[in-house]
Design a protein around this motif. Sequence first.
Motif, mmCIF file in Angstrom:
data_model
loop_
_atom_site.group_PDB
_atom_site.id
_atom_site.type_symbol
_atom_site.label_atom_id
_atom_site.label_comp_id
_atom_site.label_asym_id
_atom_site.label_seq_id
_atom_site.Cartn_x
_atom_site.Cartn_y
_atom_site.Cartn_z
ATOM 1 N N THR A 1 -38.407 26.786 -38.829
ATOM 2 C CA THR A 1 -38.395 27.977 -39.678
ATOM 3 C C THR A 1 -39.150 29.119 -39.006
ATOM 4 O O THR A 1 -38.681 30.255 -38.952
ATOM 5 C CB THR A 1 -39.049 27.663 -41.042
ATOM 6 N N ILE A 2 -40.329 28.802 -38.480
ATOM 7 C CA ILE A 2 -41.129 29.820 -37.811
ATOM 8 C C ILE A 2 -40.384 30.363 -36.600
ATOM 9 O O ILE A 2 -40.334 31.565 -36.375
ATOM 10 C CB ILE A 2 -42.493 29.236 -37.370
ATOM 11 N N LYS A 3 -39.790 29.484 -35.868
ATOM 12 C CA LYS A 3 -39.069 29.877 -34.666
ATOM 13 C C LYS A 3 -37.961 30.870 -35.001
ATOM 14 O O LYS A 3 -37.810 31.898 -34.338
ATOM 15 C CB LYS A 3 -38.460 28.633 -34.015
ATOM 16 N N SER A 4 -37.225 30.571 -36.058
ATOM 17 C CA SER A 4 -36.127 31.466 -36.394
ATOM 18 C C SER A 4 -36.644 32.803 -36.928
ATOM 19 O O SER A 4 -36.068 33.848 -36.673
ATOM 20 C CB SER A 4 -35.175 30.812 -37.402
ATOM 21 N N LEU A 5 -37.774 32.758 -37.624
ATOM 22 C CA LEU A 5 -38.334 34.011 -38.131
ATOM 23 C C LEU A 5 -38.834 34.905 -36.997
ATOM 24 O O LEU A 5 -38.637 36.112 -37.002
ATOM 25 C CB LEU A 5 -39.501 33.726 -39.073
ATOM 26 N N LEU A 6 -39.486 34.316 -36.026
ATOM 27 C CA LEU A 6 -40.029 35.108 -34.920
ATOM 28 C C LEU A 6 -38.945 35.518 -33.941
ATOM 29 O O LEU A 6 -39.083 36.514 -33.238
ATOM 30 C CB LEU A 6 -41.126 34.327 -34.194
#
Length: 565
Positions: free
Chosen positions: A558-563
């Motif tokens: 999730t973090i990866k896709s947000l960043l």
Amino acid sequence: MRQSMTLIPTLREVPADADVKSHQLLLRAGFIRQNASGVYSYLPLAKRVLVKIEAIVREEMDKAGAVELLMPALQQAELWQESGRWYSYGPELMRLKDRHEREFALGATHEEVITSLVRDEVKSYKRLPLTLYQIQTKFRDEKRPRFGLLRGREFIMKDAYSFHSSPESLADVYERIFTAYSNIFARCGLNYRAVIADSGAMGGKDTLEFMVLSDIGEDTIAYSDTSSYAANIEMAPVVAAYEKSDEAPRNLEKVKTENQKTIAEVSSFLQVNEMQCIKSLLFKIDGRPVLVLVRGDHEVNDIKLKNLFEATTVELAEAGETKEILGCEVGSVGPIGVKDVEIIADDAVKSIVNGVCGANEEHYHYVNVNPEKDFEAGRYADVRFIQEGDPSPDGQGNILFAKGIEVGHVFKLGTRYSEAMDAVYLDENGKSQPMIMGCYGIGVSRTLAAVAEQFNDDKGFVWPAAVAPYKVHLIAVNPKDEAQSSLSEELYEALGKNYEILFDDRHERAGVKFADADLIGIPVRVTVGKKAADGIVEVKNRKTGEVLEVQTNSLADTIKSLLGS
RNA sequence: CGGGAUGUAGCUCAGGUUGGUAGAGCACUAGCAUGGGGUGCUAGGGGUCGCAGGUUCAAUUCCUGUCAUCCCGACCA
């Protein structure tokens, strides 16, 4: 980093001394503190953003073939005396003496130091071109520091200097640096524009400024509504064709204009359009009086005057001086009957027919004034500011204005410094030649402020990921809760391996932590709360405000896709 | 450098006109409670009222000067 171990002194209230958004938020979110007017400490968060910006700068500069070095901030007066700038730079240069009464300056810029270095170390064309840069604190005793980091007296700058044996080589490096700068500002997420600029006290020509578009910008950009043309208003040439009315010239007449001084007053009193008036201003150009004429609805551009006269100082004469030289108050100045004072008129003045001007006599103006017939201007030239609606200088479209913050500047310097300081090399024929130079600056701390200015909302900063002080802000809502505490510690450990993470482990209320997180503006917020025992945490996108509940095992994705987005 | 404004607690500000040795909110410290959007209660700590003169029995308050900071302008790689 644990928030309990660093220094992020957030402020609930807006500091009274800060007016612009970036300044207010940098203070409130605990990024900077002021020491003196125009002098600031960069606290841990600001330092991290600076490091990010500097890393981008270094990467792009290195890619462009430039090499980093570091020169002294404390510089001997002798170097500045050699270039002549010890005398011409003025009080903006911070000067000081050592214990032996030797004079020094705190570096406002480094042309002198670098030129002397290269002069001493490079003697052959075989060693050229050479491009060197540094990131360093600069000192300029600004008359009026303002807007927080945007105009300080001590600020961080990346300055680069290139040395060449041919104009072609200079053009090549200039292009490369231009590309590097475009990349740098784009990577910082800035909405910028490269505009044609004035070289100012630097000398040289072919110079572009990189402007971040912003309403609080101190510079005005004149750009075309249809083409890519953009220039600093100081420089934009006026290409308007002025049509001369075919009205028959009438005879000059002096009329009483009791207490009518400004163009607006005179034109309404005499019932004529401001375009029919000749605005006459007495300037002192390198100390010499020059009467400058522009059309009533135009403004004199002192930069154009400066360039036209190749002068170092251009200033409006004071009221007293005007009276002394022309014998009247500034509101009644005009060109008719003026002797011994050079007259220069804007091109627009030439096509005025039966116009109005001051009579050099209190309470009187002339009407039916016709240039050439009633007075002679020594010369006509483009000496006014371009205006919105004027045709674009590149012939495409019309001019509009925007405000900009200057964050970068590239110059082709030429041989101004190499000649003054004798920086020469031997060419293929063993002949001594002055090095051709370029110089290129980026206001690093100003870029930080520009990003701060551009990326915020009513709650605080919204940093672009590329320069954000941390990527992830982890919050343990209630660190006293065992499940929350252990899960947040676990996540801090795990996420810390891949991301720069700020962990709010303080024993504060949830509301305080959320408000601080919004204020600080880290792109992704991970909240460990009530559902910690079930392995569920909350992920919030600072920019969109969007909130997702995710299982810890899919948190990384999730973090990866947000960043990434 | 010209014009304007402001200096009182870490921050935001009251008090001053009518002189009598200083206050609020927030922040800070301790305790108890609370624990998902700037929490509550109790008890505390913290100020040469920018600085220097003057007037006065007495000045944070009145007068003069000075310094600092901010805003507008001028200026400015």
